[in-house]
Design a protein around this motif. Structure first.
Motif, short mmCIF file in Angstrom:
data_model
loop_
_atom_site.label_atom_id
_atom_site.label_comp_id
_atom_site.label_asym_id
_atom_site.label_seq_id
_atom_site.Cartn_x
_atom_site.Cartn_y
_atom_site.Cartn_z
N ASP A 167 -0.63 33.85 -47.96
CA ASP A 167 -1.73 34.73 -48.35
C ASP A 167 -1.26 36.17 -48.55
OD1 ASP A 167 -3.89 32.71 -48.13
OD2 ASP A 167 -3.30 32.68 -46.02
N SER A 183 -6.31 29.23 -50.76
CA SER A 183 -5.98 30.52 -51.35
C SER A 183 -5.59 30.37 -52.82
CB SER A 183 -4.83 31.16 -50.57
OG SER A 183 -5.18 31.33 -49.21
N ASP A 184 -5.71 31.45 -53.55
CA ASP A 184 -5.32 31.49 -54.96
C ASP A 184 -3.83 31.18 -55.06
OD1 ASP A 184 -4.84 32.05 -57.61
OD2 ASP A 184 -5.29 34.20 -57.46
N ALA A 198 -1.82 31.64 -57.57
CA ALA A 198 -1.06 32.51 -58.48
C ALA A 198 -0.09 33.45 -57.77
CB ALA A 198 -2.03 33.30 -59.36
#
Length: 259
Positions: free
Chosen positions: A26, A167-168, A170
């Protein structure tokens, strides 16, 4: 502001400062909903762990350097008053070490899903299947750190997906894996036994293959009358999987420390 080479984000105008630190895989954005829920009354300070920002060069800090980063941020954000740490995952591991070394700078702790993982009691509580599971994902991520580049990033994102990280994906890269390399190469030693004397709110997810605390840890936390333990029906990322329940529990404890 920038402190110790990391960007520090500050929101809220409250008298009490909360320093929020995330874990793997994160960034400071982990706390978006928590900041939104608390910033009307609390000054929320957060940063991305050194090396976790893929827009900056990779880093492999030592445990002492990570503790020093916490110290620099806390001292810059609240030079005259102790702070409340709000920590998760590796943010807990490093945050506990900061709190044990600098107890006068920590008023209280909100710890999420990581307890006494450096204790003999925790290791003894894990069945063989759990120990193999921990070794499997940690060694995979340590190898991803070693390989680096596109291969390391692909390995890291695959593990995040396998572990059901919400979580994203990317921003996730191999740069985030150095704590696992530290864990398997002696980089977390010498670490202090986790036994904070300040009040602690410990919130953990109940729906996991195994806990990240020993069976004795909740009772140790609750031995302090000002502390509290809350279990929620989530996995490891409690603040993302049940944000309303998580933020409500944190807000209630912060607002009513004697309740």
């Amino acid at each position: 502001m920038q402190v110790a080479g990391v960007d520090v984000h500050v929101e809220g105008e409250g008298a009490e400062t909360l320093v929020m630190v995330h874990g793997w895989p994160d960034t400071y954005r982990l706390w978006d909903s928590t900041v939104a829920a608390l910033k009307d009354r609390y000054r929320c300070v957060r940063f991305t762990l050194p090396g976790y920002d893929n827009g900056k060069p990779a880093r492999k800090p030592t445990l002492d350097e990570l503790v020093a980063t916490y110290a620099a941020v806390v001292d810059a954000a609240s030079p005259d008053e102790p702070v409340t740490l709000v920590i998760h995952d590796w943010g807990c591991v490093f945050g506990y070490q900061y709190a044990m070394r600098h107890p006068q700078r920590v008023k209280r702790i909100v710890a999420v899903d990581i307890g006494d993982t450096n204790s003999k009691a925790f290791l003894a509580s894990l069945p063989l299947k759990a120990k193999l599971g921990v070794a499997g994902y940690q060694l995979w991520l340590a190898l991803a750190w070693l390989l680096r580049g596109n291969v390391g990033t692909a390995m890291t994102r695959n593990m995040a997906r396998w572990l059901r990280s919400p979580s994203d994906p990317a921003p996730i890269t191999w740069q985030m894996d150095y704590p696992y390399w530290m864990a398997w190469t002696g980089g977390l030693k010498p670490s202090v036994r986790v036994a904070p004397e300040c009040p602690v709110l410990y919130i953990y997810g109940e729906r996991k293959p195994f806990m990240f605390h020993s069976p004795q840890w909740p009772d140790r936390v609750k031995a302090n009358p000002a502390s509290k333990v809350v279990g929620l029906r989530t996995g490891h990322w409690v603040m993302l999987q049940q944000p309303d329940a998580f933020n409500g529990a944190v807000r209630q404890w912060l607002d009513n420390p004697n309740a």
